[in-house]
Scaffold this motif. Structure first.
Motif, mmCIF file in Angstrom:
data_model
loop_
_atom_site.group_PDB
_atom_site.id
_atom_site.type_symbol
_atom_site.label_atom_id
_atom_site.label_comp_id
_atom_site.label_asym_id
_atom_site.label_seq_id
_atom_site.Cartn_x
_atom_site.Cartn_y
_atom_site.Cartn_z
ATOM 1 N N SER A 153 -31.529 40.184 5.885
ATOM 2 C CA SER A 153 -30.201 40.325 5.299
ATOM 3 C C SER A 153 -29.166 40.778 6.311
ATOM 4 O O SER A 153 -27.970 40.710 6.059
ATOM 5 C CB SER A 153 -30.244 41.348 4.151
ATOM 6 O OG SER A 153 -30.595 42.622 4.655
ATOM 7 N N GLU A 165 -21.701 41.489 -0.731
ATOM 8 C CA GLU A 165 -21.651 40.081 -0.368
ATOM 9 C C GLU A 165 -20.437 39.375 -0.973
ATOM 10 O O GLU A 165 -20.032 38.306 -0.509
ATOM 11 C CB GLU A 165 -22.922 39.370 -0.849
ATOM 12 C CG GLU A 165 -24.161 39.743 -0.037
ATOM 13 C CD GLU A 165 -25.445 39.442 -0.775
ATOM 14 O OE1 GLU A 165 -25.366 38.925 -1.917
ATOM 15 O OE2 GLU A 165 -26.519 39.734 -0.230
ATOM 16 N N HIS A 197 -28.762 43.818 7.133
ATOM 17 C CA HIS A 197 -28.343 45.170 6.767
ATOM 18 C C HIS A 197 -29.424 46.205 7.008
ATOM 19 O O HIS A 197 -29.191 47.391 6.907
ATOM 20 C CB HIS A 197 -27.946 45.219 5.286
ATOM 21 C CG HIS A 197 -26.784 44.339 4.963
ATOM 22 N ND1 HIS A 197 -25.508 44.621 5.361
ATOM 23 C CD2 HIS A 197 -26.717 43.166 4.293
ATOM 24 C CE1 HIS A 197 -24.685 43.672 4.932
ATOM 25 N NE2 HIS A 197 -25.402 42.785 4.287
ATOM 26 N N SER A 215 -31.885 37.939 -2.702
ATOM 27 C CA SER A 215 -31.398 39.155 -2.048
ATOM 28 C C SER A 215 -32.521 40.165 -1.871
ATOM 29 O O SER A 215 -32.628 40.815 -0.821
ATOM 30 C CB SER A 215 -30.269 39.785 -2.870
ATOM 31 O OG SER A 215 -29.115 38.973 -2.855
ATOM 32 N N HIS A 224 -25.936 45.663 -2.148
ATOM 33 C CA HIS A 224 -25.929 44.496 -1.267
ATOM 34 C C HIS A 224 -25.335 43.269 -1.969
ATOM 35 O O HIS A 224 -24.566 42.510 -1.371
ATOM 36 C CB HIS A 224 -27.343 44.190 -0.786
ATOM 37 C CG HIS A 224 -27.800 45.063 0.336
ATOM 38 N ND1 HIS A 224 -27.268 44.987 1.601
ATOM 39 C CD2 HIS A 224 -28.722 46.054 0.388
ATOM 40 C CE1 HIS A 224 -27.849 45.880 2.384
ATOM 41 N NE2 HIS A 224 -28.729 46.546 1.668
ATOM 42 N N LEU A 239 -33.913 41.509 1.737
ATOM 43 C CA LEU A 239 -34.010 42.939 2.043
ATOM 44 C C LEU A 239 -35.416 43.304 2.518
ATOM 45 O O LEU A 239 -35.585 44.047 3.483
ATOM 46 C CB LEU A 239 -33.655 43.765 0.809
ATOM 47 C CG LEU A 239 -32.179 44.003 0.521
ATOM 48 C CD1 LEU A 239 -32.011 44.647 -0.846
ATOM 49 C CD2 LEU A 239 -31.564 44.887 1.594
#
Length: 266
Positions: A214, A188, A216, A205, A184, A209
């Protein structure tokens, strides 16, 4: 685990259908450019450190296990991995970008040039902390498991691959959350190229998460194990092949050197 395996198969089918089967090999050139020098740096440093720290062959002439220092393999492996990661982190970044967004070497070069001009040379080492958090414990756990099993079970050469599989599985499961975080952080990198948007740090980050902020993942502990199945499918056989090849070649060259030395003395 069954759900993760199903997600992996679905993702692979979607990529193959939308982008073609060869898309599953995206980033192969960067992987080779990373793996070959990385393996040389890693194994050379590992063996030299183990030797200088007093780690010797596992079996004595009597056939009994020699009293080696169990702490040496994980310590040497961790130090060797730090050396390799520091040398090759920019190539790891390039590989991640190729796999995530299909960029070629020309596009990677332009992106890197823009990023260096804006954020400095150290921006090419983006994702270094989580990479170290993943790779250093992985190497330490791997070699502690592998050398420990080989010593205590009096392993023959043919068993190196089996022990490599076990060590790879244990290390892969333990360190996978850091692999997710590293990926990740490096993905980015491209998202920040089109403007001045700041990318979050390692701690932020991880928080994004876990909370699902995020963009994702759904968040929670499940997010930290996203992609576990494909990583294990890569790491376990790769670990077996790696260590079996290493042991085979090391023994072969050691025997050749011994024969050459005896011939020179004759």
């Amino acid at each position: 685990l069954l759900t993760l395996n199903s997600n992996f198969k679905d993702a692979a089918l979607r990529i193959a259908r939308s982008e073609g089967l060869l898309a599953l090999w995206r980033g192969l050139s960067a992987s080779l450019a990373l793996t070959v020098p990385g393996t040389v740096i890693y194994f050379t440093t590992l063996d030299l450190l183990k030797w200088h720290l007093g780690y010797r062959p596992l079996l004595c002439k009597s056939g009994e296990i020699s009293k080696n220092k169990d702490w040496v393999p994980p310590l040497a492996a961790g130090a060797a991995r730090v050396t390799a990661v520091l040398c090759l982190s920019p190539l790891e970044l390039a590989r991640t970008k190729m796999q995530a967004e299909g960029l070629n070497w020309t596009a990677i070069g332009r992106a890197a040039s823009l990023e260096v001009g804006r954020s400095g040379l150290l921006s090419l080492w983006r994702g270094l902390p989580p990479t170290l958090m993943r790779d250093v414990p992985f190497s330490a756990i791997y070699w502690f498991t592998y050398d420990g099993m080989r010593a205590r079970l009096l392993a023959a050469k043919a068993q190196a691959a089996a022990f490599g599989c076990v060590a790879g599985a244990v290390a892969g499961l333990t360190t996978h959350p850091f692999d997710v975080l590293k990926t990740h952080r490096q993905v980015e990198f491209a998202g920040s190229l089109g403007g001045v948007r700041r990318t979050p740090g390692t701690v932020d980050s991880m928080r994004l998460l876990m909370t699902g902020s995020s963009g994702h993942s759904r968040g929670g502990h499940r997010a930290l194990y996203a992609g576990l199945v494909p990583r294990l499918l890569k790491v376990v056989p790769a670990s077996a092949i790696m260590v079996a090849t290493f042991e085979l070649l090391k023994n072969e060259f050691s025997e050749r050197n011994s024969r050459s030395a005896l011939a020179a003395m004759a």
